[in-house]
Write a protein that holds these residues in place. Structure first.
Motif, PDB file in Angstrom:
ATOM      1  N   PRO A 236       0.803  -1.227   0.000  1.00  0.00           N
ATOM      2  CA  PRO A 236       0.000   0.000   0.000  1.00  0.00           C
ATOM      3  C   PRO A 236       0.831   1.270   0.000  1.00  0.00           C
ATOM      4  N   VAL A 237       1.894   1.329   0.801  1.00  0.00           N
ATOM      5  CA  VAL A 237       2.743   2.529   0.806  1.00  0.00           C
ATOM      6  C   VAL A 237       3.450   2.674  -0.538  1.00  0.00           C
ATOM      7  N   ALA A 238       3.875   1.564  -1.141  1.00  0.00           N
ATOM      8  CA  ALA A 238       4.515   1.637  -2.452  1.00  0.00           C
ATOM      9  C   ALA A 238       3.544   2.168  -3.505  1.00  0.00           C
ATOM     10  N   VAL A 239       2.287   1.736  -3.455  1.00  0.00           N
ATOM     11  CA  VAL A 239       1.285   2.231  -4.408  1.00  0.00           C
ATOM     12  C   VAL A 239       1.069   3.727  -4.213  1.00  0.00           C
ATOM     13  N   ALA A 240       0.960   4.178  -2.961  1.00  0.00           N
ATOM     14  CA  ALA A 240       0.759   5.606  -2.702  1.00  0.00           C
ATOM     15  C   ALA A 240       1.947   6.429  -3.197  1.00  0.00           C
ATOM     16  N   CYS A 241       3.164   5.962  -2.940  1.00  0.00           N
ATOM     17  CA  CYS A 241       4.351   6.685  -3.415  1.00  0.00           C
ATOM     18  C   CYS A 241       4.398   6.707  -4.943  1.00  0.00           C
ATOM     19  N   ALA A 242       4.061   5.595  -5.580  1.00  0.00           N
ATOM     20  CA  ALA A 242       4.081   5.540  -7.040  1.00  0.00           C
ATOM     21  C   ALA A 242       3.069   6.516  -7.637  1.00  0.00           C
ATOM     22  N   GLU A 243       1.885   6.621  -7.056  1.00  0.00           N
ATOM     23  CA  GLU A 243       0.872   7.533  -7.589  1.00  0.00           C
ATOM     24  C   GLU A 243       1.287   8.985  -7.396  1.00  0.00           C
ATOM     25  N   LEU A 244       1.867   9.305  -6.256  1.00  0.00           N
ATOM     26  CA  LEU A 244       2.318  10.682  -6.028  1.00  0.00           C
ATOM     27  C   LEU A 244       3.470  11.045  -6.960  1.00  0.00           C
ATOM     28  N   MET A 245       4.410  10.121  -7.159  1.00  0.00           N
ATOM     29  CA  MET A 245       5.506  10.397  -8.086  1.00  0.00           C
ATOM     30  C   MET A 245       5.009  10.461  -9.528  1.00  0.00           C
ATOM     31  N   ALA A 246       4.001   9.655  -9.871  1.00  0.00           N
ATOM     32  CA  ALA A 246       3.424   9.722 -11.217  1.00  0.00           C
ATOM     33  C   ALA A 246       2.779  11.079 -11.467  1.00  0.00           C
ATOM     34  N   ASN A 247       2.059  11.617 -10.465  1.00  0.00           N
ATOM     35  CA  ASN A 247       1.474  12.953 -10.611  1.00  0.00           C
ATOM     36  C   ASN A 247       2.555  14.008 -10.761  1.00  0.00           C
ATOM     37  N   ALA A 248       3.635  13.867  -9.983  1.00  0.00           N
ATOM     38  CA  ALA A 248       4.721  14.838 -10.078  1.00  0.00           C
ATOM     39  C   ALA A 248       5.386  14.791 -11.448  1.00  0.00           C
ATOM     40  N   LEU A 249       5.599  13.596 -11.988  1.00  0.00           N
ATOM     41  CA  LEU A 249       6.202  13.474 -13.319  1.00  0.00           C
ATOM     42  C   LEU A 249       5.274  13.993 -14.404  1.00  0.00           C
ATOM     43  N   GLU A 250       3.979  13.758 -14.233  1.00  0.00           N
ATOM     44  CA  GLU A 250       3.027  14.149 -15.272  1.00  0.00           C
ATOM     45  C   GLU A 250       2.815  15.654 -15.325  1.00  0.00           C
ATOM     46  N   HIS A 251       2.874  16.314 -14.186  1.00  0.00           N
ATOM     47  CA  HIS A 251       2.573  17.736 -14.131  1.00  0.00           C
ATOM     48  C   HIS A 251       3.820  18.605 -14.090  1.00  0.00           C
ATOM     49  N   SER A 252       4.943  18.092 -14.496  1.00  0.00           N
ATOM     50  CA  SER A 252       6.165  18.892 -14.632  1.00  0.00           C
ATOM     51  C   SER A 252       6.813  18.566 -15.969  1.00  0.00           C
ATOM     52  N   ARG A 253       7.653  19.477 -16.437  1.00  0.00           N
ATOM     53  CA  ARG A 253       8.271  19.299 -17.745  1.00  0.00           C
ATOM     54  C   ARG A 253       9.218  18.108 -17.742  1.00  0.00           C
ATOM     55  N   ASP A 254       9.485  17.602 -18.953  1.00  0.00           N
ATOM     56  CA  ASP A 254      10.322  16.414 -19.076  1.00  0.00           C
ATOM     57  C   ASP A 254      11.772  16.665 -18.705  1.00  0.00           C
ATOM     58  N   ASP A 255      12.197  17.916 -18.651  1.00  0.00           N
ATOM     59  CA  ASP A 255      13.582  18.208 -18.300  1.00  0.00           C
ATOM     60  C   ASP A 255      13.743  18.577 -16.827  1.00  0.00           C
ATOM     61  N   LEU A 256      12.680  18.447 -16.028  1.00  0.00           N
ATOM     62  CA  LEU A 256      12.732  18.789 -14.612  1.00  0.00           C
ATOM     63  C   LEU A 256      12.712  17.516 -13.773  1.00  0.00           C
ATOM     64  N   ALA A 257      13.504  17.510 -12.723  1.00  0.00           N
ATOM     65  CA  ALA A 257      13.604  16.347 -11.849  1.00  0.00           C
ATOM     66  C   ALA A 257      12.533  16.406 -10.758  1.00  0.00           C
ATOM     67  N   VAL A 258      12.242  15.250 -10.207  1.00  0.00           N
ATOM     68  CA  VAL A 258      11.334  15.111  -9.071  1.00  0.00           C
ATOM     69  C   VAL A 258      12.159  14.651  -7.876  1.00  0.00           C
ATOM     70  N   GLU A 259      12.194  15.463  -6.847  1.00  0.00           N
ATOM     71  CA  GLU A 259      13.006  15.180  -5.667  1.00  0.00           C
ATOM     72  C   GLU A 259      12.190  14.389  -4.650  1.00  0.00           C
ATOM     73  N   VAL A 260      12.722  13.240  -4.238  1.00  0.00           N
ATOM     74  CA  VAL A 260      12.085  12.383  -3.228  1.00  0.00           C
ATOM     75  C   VAL A 260      13.056  12.244  -2.061  1.00  0.00           C
ATOM     76  N   SER A 261      12.589  12.563  -0.867  1.00  0.00           N
ATOM     77  CA  SER A 261      13.432  12.516   0.323  1.00  0.00           C
ATOM     78  C   SER A 261      12.784  11.640   1.383  1.00  0.00           C
ATOM     79  N   LEU A 262      13.615  10.864   2.089  1.00  0.00           N
ATOM     80  CA  LEU A 262      13.171  10.029   3.194  1.00  0.00           C
ATOM     81  C   LEU A 262      13.777  10.582   4.469  1.00  0.00           C
ATOM     82  N   ILE A 263      12.931  10.994   5.397  1.00  0.00           N
ATOM     83  CA  ILE A 263      13.363  11.638   6.632  1.00  0.00           C
ATOM     84  C   ILE A 263      12.660  10.966   7.801  1.00  0.00           C
ATOM     85  N   GLN A 264      13.428  10.679   8.846  1.00  0.00           N
ATOM     86  CA  GLN A 264      12.841  10.130  10.064  1.00  0.00           C
ATOM     87  C   GLN A 264      12.639  11.261  11.058  1.00  0.00           C
TER      88      GLN A 264
END
Length: 456
Positions: A236-264
């Motif tokens: 379930p967490v993997a599905v949620a992360c994949a959907e959020l990253m998919a939205n980020a990739l879809e709504h930004s230009r192809d030359d822009l990166a998507v930053e993902v950070s893991l913080i405790q």
């Protein structure tokens, strides 16, 4: 003569009095008749006024019924689809609070209840059909994935065929994600059971399900490298992360990166932050997305998801309600887009033994904090590279205690000698890529030398 005259006068007086009384009675009768006539006129006028009022109200009610049929009911149908379409009120405000207005409002309420009940029934039937179809397609996709992996490992194939198999595997992963998302929105479970998984591997695997995954940059700032997530919540967490990253990739230009950070965080939970540099979301879309990902709205009708349906946030909301983690999208990204945060509570986290189950070599390493360069030691002090003798009891009591040092666990049993001036080697993506490319090329060339199929 006098007596006769007196009697005559008395008779005349009596006659005059009788005539006066008759005249008064006649005047009273005339006045009463006039009053009755005036009352009759007033009654007739009141009756005519009541008749006119009744005719006017009947005309207003007929006009209101026509307004209900031609304007209000079509607007109600649009309003039930989207709340942005308002339903007009009464055409004649004079009917407000009357019996006629209550009848018209009861028609509106009755039509609303019937339409919503029928829509829920049709939507439930559609979700049941989609759920069954999605689960069957998902099972077939998993079998196809198993067959592709077996083909990759079964024989030594030429490099071009291996690349085609890898591309096919990636396409199947993308197709599997879409089918899985539809199944979750329709009420099915994620369809995949995992064991306890490292968090960094989980996020890395979620990004590999997307087209354009090379734009996703994952940075791990976790304090412990063996931090993982329990098996029941891993997918379930993997599905949620994949959907959020998919939205980020879809709504930004192809030359822009998507930053993902893991913080405790300090309370023991782990936050997975997804930042994009897109245009952001409108206030309307943001409010709708926050409502969907909160998990409070359990039954989301497919007709409310647009055409074509946008199912990502709806799937996340179902998983949030079922598994107990939290997702927020109402914070702006420092890059101008949207910041999405997946917060995993401590009860879904676990520690994994790295010796029994080592992490993947492709998982991102934790970011090492920069070290401050130490000052050169005076001539009278010992070499900082040699260990200092343990202080005696008086010395330890008189001097300040040494601060604890945090050291990374060595990859081998024998740690490499470290000095005070040594600094951690920064990862070079180009160098790592070249190393893996050279390894793959050498491995492929070695297989081609021994594989007759490869020589062909």
């Amino acid at each position: 003569m006098a007596a006769v005259l007196a009697r005559s006068r008395r008779g005349l007086a009596r006659q005059n009095r009788a005539l006066a009384a008759s005249l008064k009675s006649a005047e009273a009768l005339a006045q009463s008749a006039d009053q009755r006539r005036q009352a009759a006129d007033r009654d007739r006028q009141a009756a005519e006024s009541r008749a006119d009022d009744a005719a006017a109200r009947a005309a207003e009610f007929q006009d209101e019924v026509r307004h209900l049929h031609s304007v209000r009911l079509p607007a109600l149908a649009l309003h039930l689809i989207s709340s942005h379409h308002p339903v007009p009120g009464l055409r004649h405000e004079s009917l407000a609070g009357s019996t006629e207005a209550e009848l018209v409002d009861s028609v509106i309420d009755l039509v609303t209840g019937v339409v919503l009940k029928e829509r829920r029934r049709v939507d439930a039937a559609a979700r049941a059909a989609l759920r069954g179809t999605s689960q069957d397609s998902q099972a077939l996709s998993y079998r196809l994935q198993t067959e592709i992996e077996a083909l990759q490992n079964e024989f030594s194939a030429p490099r071009r065929l291996t690349e085609r198999l890898l591309a096919t595997d990636h396409l199947n992963e993308q197709n599997l994600r879409l089918i899985q998302r539809t199944a979750i929105v329709c009420g099915a479970w994620p369809g995949h059971v995992r064991k306890n998984t490292y968090l960094v591997e989980l996020v890395q695997g979620a990004s590999s399900r997307l087209r354009g995954f090379e734009r996703v940059k994952i940075n791990s700032r976790l304090g412990a490298s063996n931090l993982g997530i329990v098996g029941r919540a891993a997918e379930p967490v993997a599905v949620a992360c994949a959907e959020l990253m998919a939205n980020a990739l879809e709504h930004s230009r192809d030359d822009l990166a998507v930053e993902v950070s893991l913080i405790q965080t300090g309370n023991g939970s782990v936050c997975i932050t997804v930042d994009d540099a897109g245009k952001g979301m409108t206030s309307e879309a943001l409010g709708r997305g926050v409502r969907l990902v909160s998990g409070e709205q359990r039954e989301v009708m497919l007709t409310e998801l647009g055409d074509p349906p946008s199912q990502g946030f709806a799937a996340i909301g179902r998983l949030v309600a079922d598994y107990g983690f939290h997702v927020s999208i109402d914070n702006p990204s420092p890059y101008g887009g949207v910041r999405a945060v997946v917060s995993v509570p401590p009860n879904l986290l676990t520690s994994i033994d790295e010796e029994v189950e080592p992490p993947s070599a492709m998982a991102p390493l934790p970011v090492v904090a920069p070290q401050v360069a130490q000052r050169p030691a005076p001539a009278g002090q010992a070499d900082p590279g040699t260990p200092a003798p343990a202080p005696t009891a008086p010395t330890a009591a008189g001097a300040a205690p040494e601060l604890p040092q945090r050291r990374r666990r060595a990859a081998t049993a024998t740690p490499a000698p470290s000095t005070a001036t040594s600094t951690p080697r920064a990862l070079d993506p180009e160098r790592e890529r070249n190393i893996w490319a050279a390894f793959q090329e050498g491995h492929t060339s070695g297989r081609n030398e021994t594989d007759p199929e490869g020589e062909q």
